[in-house]
Design an enzyme around this catalytic site. Structure first.
Site, PDB file in Angstrom:
ATOM      1  N   GLY A   1     -13.332   3.909 -29.116  1.00  0.00           N
ATOM      2  CA  GLY A   1     -14.004   2.300 -28.712  1.00  0.00           C
ATOM      3  C   GLY A   1     -13.453   1.529 -28.272  1.00  0.00           C
ATOM      4  N   CYS A   2     -13.959   0.700 -27.456  1.00  0.00           N
ATOM      5  CA  CYS A   2     -13.408  -0.259 -26.425  1.00  0.00           C
ATOM      6  C   CYS A   2     -12.241  -1.208 -27.053  1.00  0.00           C
ATOM      7  CB  CYS A   2     -13.704  -1.269 -25.901  1.00  0.00           C
ATOM      8  SG  CYS A   2     -15.479  -2.140 -26.798  1.00  0.00           S
ATOM      9  N   TYR A   3     -12.352  -2.355 -28.051  1.00  0.00           N
ATOM     10  CA  TYR A   3     -11.681  -2.723 -29.049  1.00  0.00           C
ATOM     11  C   TYR A   3     -10.437  -2.030 -30.236  1.00  0.00           C
ATOM     12  CZ  TYR A   3     -15.019  -6.786 -29.510  1.00  0.00           C
ATOM     13  OH  TYR A   3     -15.734  -7.617 -29.202  1.00  0.00           O
TER      14      TYR A   3
ATOM     15  N   THR B   1      -9.436   0.969 -28.878  1.00  0.00           N
ATOM     16  CA  THR B   1      -8.320   1.404 -27.985  1.00  0.00           C
ATOM     17  C   THR B   1      -7.167   0.854 -27.121  1.00  0.00           C
ATOM     18  OG1 THR B   1     -10.221   2.766 -26.257  1.00  0.00           O
ATOM     19  CG2 THR B   1      -7.602   1.939 -25.083  1.00  0.00           C
TER      20      THR B   1
END
Length: 311
Positions: free
Chosen positions: A116-118, A120
């Protein structure tokens, strides 16, 4: 023969980004299902089975269905960009810089779960400190983050950009995930090697792409009460030789008056910062990235390249 790549969900936000990134690649054959047929289960199954690598850009349930369509067809390798398999033991976690040997695990895997972006950003900050023994497993980690609104997909993009939308969002910045049950928390905890659930407070800003993730820590709660320089050295050692993740020198961080969430928009890199004043006993670890770059499509393409032996 060129490897065949099928993007299941190529008309969504992440899928479109991946499709654009692969458009000029002459070493791959991207096979595409007609948009009008994208809900045709049998045809989707045919495309999935014809691919060397299928990149799933779908909601969780649809990703699980796609995986089920490939049961018995182990020749197709899968990169799943949804949340569905990020904590599943049979799936390699697609953060190449996570730990020693992770690139090789991704390269050899049939099943890869894109981060996921967060997570990461947060895991990039936390995991090296855990592996180095500085951060106790039971430390009460808090993660605060702001993302560009494209992270919410087509629906949120419409809500933010179209003033006539029935659910138009007029706010320039808003918090969400208020009950502290965000779907990224299990991923943060597992791959951050945390025994205690982290508190995760995400927000969205009125900008399309970009992200800032913050992990503030009391140095007195870390093993041996390390200095800022020690924390920084752990991060720089962990990411030494990496071409996508960069750790800003302490001297650079000390001169900054602000960090712009959009600085890396449109790029695949991630930059980490260590902020604080030596001797004060506090540090704020910050990750800067594009939510659609290293936080999504850029990572998917990086993982695809690893699986194809191209990096």
């Amino acid at each position: 023969m060129k490897p065949k790549i099928f993007i299941d969900g190529e008309h969504g936000t992440t899928g479109l980004q991946i499709r654009t990134r692969l458009a000029e690649r002459d070493d791959l054959e991207v096979i595409s299902i007609p948009e009008a047929e994208r809900r045709n289960k049998d045809l989707r199954a045919d495309y999935l089975r014809a691919a060397d690598i299928a990149i799933l850009c779908l909601p969780d349930d649809a990703s699980k269905e796609a995986v089920s369509l490939l049961e018995g067809h182990n020749s197709t390798r899968i990169i799943d960009t949804s949340t569905a398999h990020r904590v599943h033991p049979d799936w390699a976690y697609g953060f190449a810089e996570l730990a020693k040997g992770q690139r090789e695990r991704i390269a050899e895997a049939r099943l890869v779960a894109n981060p996921g972006c967060y997570p990461t950003g947060a895991i990039a900050l936390v995991r090296p400190l855990r592996d180095a023994g500085l951060l106790p497993a039971d430390y009460p980690v808090s993660v605060n983050a702001v993302s560009g609104y494209t992270g919410g997909g087509k629906q949120m993009i419409a809500q933010m950009e179209d003033k006539s939308h029935p659910e138009h969002l007029a706010a320039n910045n808003f918090l969400y995930g208020l009950p502290l049950k965000h779907k990224h928390v299990p991923e943060l905890q597992l791959h951050g090697r945390l025994d205690r659930r982290p508190i995760f407070s995400p927000s969205v800003g009125r900008f399309p792409q970009g992200m800032i993730v913050q992990v503030p820590l009391f140095l007195t709660g870390l093993e041996g009460t390390p200095s800022l320089a020690k924390v920084h050295s752990v991060l720089t050692d962990h990411y030494a030789g990496q071409d996508i993740v960069e750790v800003a020198p302490l001297e650079e961080s000390a001169k900054l008056a602000r960090v712009d969430a959009e600085e890396l928009a449109g790029k695949d890199g991630m930059k980490l910062f260590v902020f604080g004043t030596e001797g004060d006993g506090e540090v704020n670890l910050v990750a800067l990235l594009d939510n659609l770059g290293k936080g999504a499509s850029g990572a998917a393409v990086q993982n695809m390249n690893l699986m194809l032996g191209k990096v």
